[in-house]
Design a protein around this motif. Sequence first.
Motif, PDB file in Angstrom:
ATOM      1  N   ASP A   1     -34.466  13.581  17.722  1.00  0.00           N
ATOM      2  CA  ASP A   1     -35.201  12.782  16.765  1.00  0.00           C
ATOM      3  C   ASP A   1     -34.954  11.292  16.974  1.00  0.00           C
ATOM      4  N   PHE A   2     -33.701  10.927  17.252  1.00  0.00           N
ATOM      5  CA  PHE A   2     -33.357   9.517  17.408  1.00  0.00           C
ATOM      6  C   PHE A   2     -34.215   8.863  18.484  1.00  0.00           C
ATOM      7  N   ILE A   3     -34.350   9.516  19.621  1.00  0.00           N
ATOM      8  CA  ILE A   3     -35.123   8.930  20.721  1.00  0.00           C
ATOM      9  C   ILE A   3     -36.594   8.840  20.335  1.00  0.00           C
ATOM     10  N   ARG A   4     -37.134   9.903  19.744  1.00  0.00           N
ATOM     11  CA  ARG A   4     -38.537   9.862  19.321  1.00  0.00           C
ATOM     12  C   ARG A   4     -38.775   8.751  18.302  1.00  0.00           C
ATOM     13  N   ASN A   5     -37.860   8.606  17.364  1.00  0.00           N
ATOM     14  CA  ASN A   5     -38.024   7.608  16.308  1.00  0.00           C
ATOM     15  C   ASN A   5     -37.810   6.184  16.798  1.00  0.00           C
ATOM     16  N   ASN A   6     -37.176   6.016  17.952  1.00  0.00           N
ATOM     17  CA  ASN A   6     -36.858   4.675  18.450  1.00  0.00           C
ATOM     18  C   ASN A   6     -37.411   4.416  19.846  1.00  0.00           C
ATOM     19  N   SER A  11     -34.489  -1.767  24.254  1.00  0.00           N
ATOM     20  CA  SER A  11     -33.167  -2.386  24.249  1.00  0.00           C
ATOM     21  C   SER A  11     -32.149  -1.473  23.558  1.00  0.00           C
ATOM     22  N   LEU A  12     -32.531  -0.920  22.419  1.00  0.00           N
ATOM     23  CA  LEU A  12     -31.635  -0.008  21.699  1.00  0.00           C
ATOM     24  C   LEU A  12     -31.360   1.234  22.532  1.00  0.00           C
ATOM     25  N   ASP A  48     -25.497   4.401  11.887  1.00  0.00           N
ATOM     26  CA  ASP A  48     -24.989   3.162  12.501  1.00  0.00           C
ATOM     27  C   ASP A  48     -24.908   3.281  14.026  1.00  0.00           C
ATOM     28  N   CYS A  49     -25.711   4.209  14.596  1.00  0.00           N
ATOM     29  CA  CYS A  49     -25.866   4.382  16.053  1.00  0.00           C
ATOM     30  C   CYS A  49     -24.578   4.772  16.767  1.00  0.00           C
ATOM     31  N   LYS A  50     -23.839   5.659  16.179  1.00  0.00           N
ATOM     32  CA  LYS A  50     -22.648   6.221  16.827  1.00  0.00           C
ATOM     33  C   LYS A  50     -22.955   7.680  17.172  1.00  0.00           C
ATOM     34  N   PHE A  51     -22.402   8.129  18.302  1.00  0.00           N
ATOM     35  CA  PHE A  51     -22.612   9.506  18.721  1.00  0.00           C
ATOM     36  C   PHE A  51     -21.656  10.433  17.992  1.00  0.00           C
ATOM     37  N   ILE A  52     -22.169  11.578  17.591  1.00  0.00           N
ATOM     38  CA  ILE A  52     -21.367  12.625  16.956  1.00  0.00           C
ATOM     39  C   ILE A  52     -21.583  13.884  17.784  1.00  0.00           C
TER      40      ILE A  52
END
Length: 146
Positions: A1-6, A11-12, A48-52
């Motif tokens: 989801d993160f990649i699709r949403n961003n 840059s991010l 906050d863009c940290k990997f879990i």
Amino acid sequence: DFIRNNKADRSLLSSMCSEAIKAVCQMIFLDNFTHGDLHPGNVLVSSDCKFILLDVGIVTQHSEADHKLISDILAAFIRCDGRKAGRLMIDDSNARLASVGDHSVEEEGFIEKIESMTMKASGKDYLMEKLGAYITEICDAASTHH
């Protein structure tokens, strides 16, 4: 989801890719383990863009010989020497499989797949943009050839 949403924020995504590489290198070289089932479904990104990392029940600790092998394989990839990287992986696989009376199959086919992937990664399709696809290619080749 993160990649699709961003996906519009290159840059991010580039920054997150760099952070992922740092996290994997820290896991392997500093913390001395590898997640045994690392795939997109086992990685979340916090607000906050940290990997879990999830599902860490399967891990592997590394010996000094493992660290040297990993370093040698990575160095071969960095130098665009896919044949050497493939040969190092085959030789290690055969050493491990020998203890159960087994060996790699179609070794040259595996080496050619790794060499081809390395050439693609060094071209206009930059490695970091398709890292997941390259890791999948390595895993698919490994499962085909032991």
